[in-house]
Design a protein around this motif. Structure first.
Motif, PDB file in Angstrom:
ATOM      1  N   GLY A 366       0.684  -1.195   0.105  1.00 56.38           N
ATOM      2  CA  GLY A 366       0.099   0.017   0.147  1.00 56.38           C
ATOM      3  C   GLY A 366       0.877   1.462   0.014  1.00 56.38           C
ATOM      4  O   GLY A 366       0.388   2.565   0.256  1.00 56.38           O
ATOM      5  N   SER A 367       2.226   1.180  -0.278  1.00 56.51           N
ATOM      6  CA  SER A 367       2.873   2.440  -0.085  1.00 56.51           C
ATOM      7  C   SER A 367       2.870   3.283  -1.509  1.00 56.51           C
ATOM      8  O   SER A 367       2.245   2.635  -2.562  1.00 56.51           O
ATOM      9  N   GLU A 368       3.148   4.268  -1.408  1.00 55.02           N
ATOM     10  CA  GLU A 368       3.288   5.449  -2.348  1.00 55.02           C
ATOM     11  C   GLU A 368       3.956   4.657  -3.465  1.00 55.02           C
ATOM     12  O   GLU A 368       3.555   4.721  -4.668  1.00 55.02           O
ATOM     13  N   ALA A 369       5.314   4.275  -3.162  1.00 54.52           N
ATOM     14  CA  ALA A 369       5.959   3.676  -4.196  1.00 54.52           C
ATOM     15  C   ALA A 369       5.568   2.739  -4.984  1.00 54.52           C
ATOM     16  O   ALA A 369       5.496   2.407  -6.331  1.00 54.52           O
ATOM     17  N   ALA A 370       4.701   1.511  -4.188  1.00 58.90           N
ATOM     18  CA  ALA A 370       4.304   0.560  -4.827  1.00 58.90           C
ATOM     19  C   ALA A 370       3.077   1.102  -5.628  1.00 58.90           C
ATOM     20  O   ALA A 370       2.671   0.265  -6.736  1.00 58.90           O
ATOM     21  N   ARG A 371       2.378   1.966  -5.256  1.00 58.41           N
ATOM     22  CA  ARG A 371       1.076   2.551  -6.086  1.00 58.41           C
ATOM     23  C   ARG A 371       1.745   3.175  -7.408  1.00 58.41           C
ATOM     24  O   ARG A 371       0.801   3.360  -8.323  1.00 58.41           O
ATOM     25  N   ARG A 372       2.982   3.564  -7.357  1.00 58.17           N
ATOM     26  CA  ARG A 372       3.446   4.140  -8.448  1.00 58.17           C
ATOM     27  C   ARG A 372       4.139   3.057  -9.510  1.00 58.17           C
ATOM     28  O   ARG A 372       4.959   3.290 -10.385  1.00 58.17           O
ATOM     29  N   GLY A 373       4.160   1.851  -9.200  1.00 51.86           N
ATOM     30  CA  GLY A 373       4.652   0.547  -9.699  1.00 51.86           C
ATOM     31  C   GLY A 373       5.815   0.081  -9.512  1.00 51.86           C
ATOM     32  O   GLY A 373       6.321  -0.659 -10.160  1.00 51.86           O
TER      33      GLY A 373
END
Length: 533
Positions: A366-373
């Motif tokens: 759920g991290s911001e990095a994961a949301r950015r792929g």
């Protein structure tokens, strides 16, 4: 394995990013990078009890440590138990993690190279003892103090704000030294037209009492005027009486015009041993907050909580690494060291290269990095280095390699980075070009070629067999199971002649005469080594 799609300018890149465990990577790098690095930098986990980039909590339980050391609970006094906990179990596993990595990292150092390790108070003392053991106490250069926190920590439970971290600096040989910092040239003038050039005045006071250095305590008489400087200063003079007399005769002593002053020495700019002043052991003016802000501006979000600022590492690069040097970072994190190398190259037009290693630790879903792929820490490293390269020049591109599962299982065998042909399974002949290239890089690395070596695919013989030329053809590798005689002849007659050739045993199809003839012909052509896999 080379990852061309995730690299930036793979064919011409001078830098390397490796995704994998740094201990296994170090074992593979030894043949090609031994004594090659001018700076090896480590920013390891600080053993704080958390888990992020690497498993950070290396603390053994008290019971496990007592069992390991043979101690019994019923025989321990409270004070002895405290020594066991603080002296052993808290540090033992962390040091065990660091020891093999530092031992292998030491082998990468060039004769004038430096090893620098960032660390906090908690592991600083044990780490220094470990480094003293591995590199020798005589190799210790400095324990730099970096003021990492700009403002005091109001939440400190002890009411003491820990504002600093350390950088332990060791050198490979006595000839290695920091570059130093620019001198304040405004202090040097030549108002009296002295033919020896610009000079500055400096104190001639000593540092010892009469009891400690009686020969530095004497009456000084100014020639011509007879003015006496007596008694001498409480700390004495800098020089003995004989040396002082010589300096006066040479016109190097400046006597004051007014009473109450002290004589001073003329120090000439041309006589300084070093063109630059010594580097201070306290680094100030760049903070953790700068690193956080810098990474956020590059990526558009906060990928790490406390990344090192690139300016801090740029200063290390400037001090330890010449314009053509190689910097190795074994805990790359967000890629700050690669960024720092690019910044220093931009400042002095250098051609330094970096080799960064990072474990592909998965990011929180759920991290911001994961949301950015971005899936792993290495994805963040790669994204930052790519953004830095885009803002600078094409020369700042990088080759990305991923440590194959076979390398983690088997260690530093040359075949372990690529696919090894299985008997009767088609082997290398049926392997894709990407799989063959992976094995080619593994073989070249084991033979002593860096990961940035140029690899060109050739088509030799009437059948156009795939042959890889490493470093302009000094090494030729053919991984096909069926190879015609004219292909083998083309390999041995190339000019300039290769020094090494690698061919699969299956290529000769059991024809011992062909193998013998090929070996003799290659030896006559100047090939020093024919390797049969």
């Amino acid at each position: 394995m080379p990852a061309r799609a995730d690299s930036l300018g793979f064919d011409h890149a001078a830098n390397v990013l490796i995704e994998g465990d740094n201990l296994e990577v170090l074992r593979l790098l030894r043949p090609a990078y031994q004594r090659a690095a001018t700076l090896v930098y480590l920013d390891p986990p600080y053993n704080t009890g958390g888990e992020f980039i690497y498993p950070d909590n290396f603390r053994d339980s008290a019971r496990a440590y007592r069992r390991l050391t043979g101690a019994r609970d019923d025989e321990e006094e409270p004070r002895a138990r405290s020594r066991v906990e603080l002296g052993g179990r808290v540090h033992s596993r962390w040091l065990s993690m660091m020891y093999p990595r530092l031992a292998l990292a030491r082998e990468l150092l060039a004769p004038r190279g430096f090893l620098c390790v960032s660390i906090s108070d908690h592991e600083c003392a044990p780490l220094r003892m470990l480094l003293d053991e591995l590199l020798g106490e005589e190799s210790f250069v400095a324990q730099l103090v970096w003021r990492a926190r700009q403002f005091p920590d109001a939440r400190a439970k002890t009411r003491v704000s820990t504002d600093h971290e350390y950088i332990l600096v060791y050198r490979a040989g006595a000839a290695a030294s920091f570059r130093g910092v620019p001198r304040d040239e405004s202090k040097f003038r030549n108002p009296d037209g002295d033919p020896r050039g610009p000079w500055m005045s400096r104190s001639m006071l000593g540092l010892a009492t009469r009891e400690r250095r009686p020969r530095l305590h004497y009456e000084l008489v100014e020639p011509g005027t007879g003015r006496r400087y007596s008694p001498p200063p409480e700390s004495g003079w800098r020089y003995g009486q004989e040396t002082m007399t010589r300096l006066i005769d040479e016109g190097r002593v400046l006597f004051p015009r007014k009473a109450g002053g002290r004589p001073r020495e003329k120090k000439f700019r041309a006589e300084l041993q070093h063109a630059r002043a010594s580097f201070p052991s306290i680094i100030d003016g760049v903070y953790t907050a700068d690193g956080t802000r810098e990474l956020r501006e590059l990526l558009g979000f906060q990928a790490f909580d406390f990344p090192k600022p690139s300016e801090l590492l740029r200063v290390l690069v400037e001090q330890t690494c010449g314009p053509e040097g190689l910097v190795v970072d074994l805990f790359a994190g967000s890629g700050t060291m690669g960024h720092a190398v690019a910044r220093q190259n931009a400042r002095d037009r250098g051609r330094r290269r970096y080799l960064c290693v990072q474990l592909p630790v998965p990011l929180e879903p759920g991290s911001e990095a994961a949301r950015r792929g971005l899936r792993t820490i290495t994805d963040i490293t790669r994204a930052r280095l790519a953004r830095v390269a885009e803002r600078s020049s094409e020369e700042d591109g990088f080759r990305l390699f991923r440590l194959a599962a076979s390398a983690r299982r088997q260690g530093p065998r040359p075949e372990s980075l690529g696919r090894r042909a299985a008997p009767g399974a088609g082997g290398a002949a049926s392997a894709s070009a990407e799989e063959q290239e992976a094995r080619v890089f593994a073989l070249a690395l084991a033979a002593g070629y860096p990961l940035t070596a140029r690899v060109e695919r050739l088509a030799l013989g009437a059948a156009g067999h795939r042959v890889y030329a490493v470093d302009g053809g000094s090494m030729l590798i053919c991984l096909e199971e069926r190879v015609t005689r004219d292909c083998l002849e083309a390999m041995q007659t190339r000019r300039p002649a290769p020094t090494r050739c690698v061919v699969l045993d299956a290529a000769f199809a059991g024809d011992d005469a062909l193998l013998r003839d090929t070996a003799q012909a290659m030896r006559a052509a100047g090939v020093r080594e024919l390797r049969i896999l």
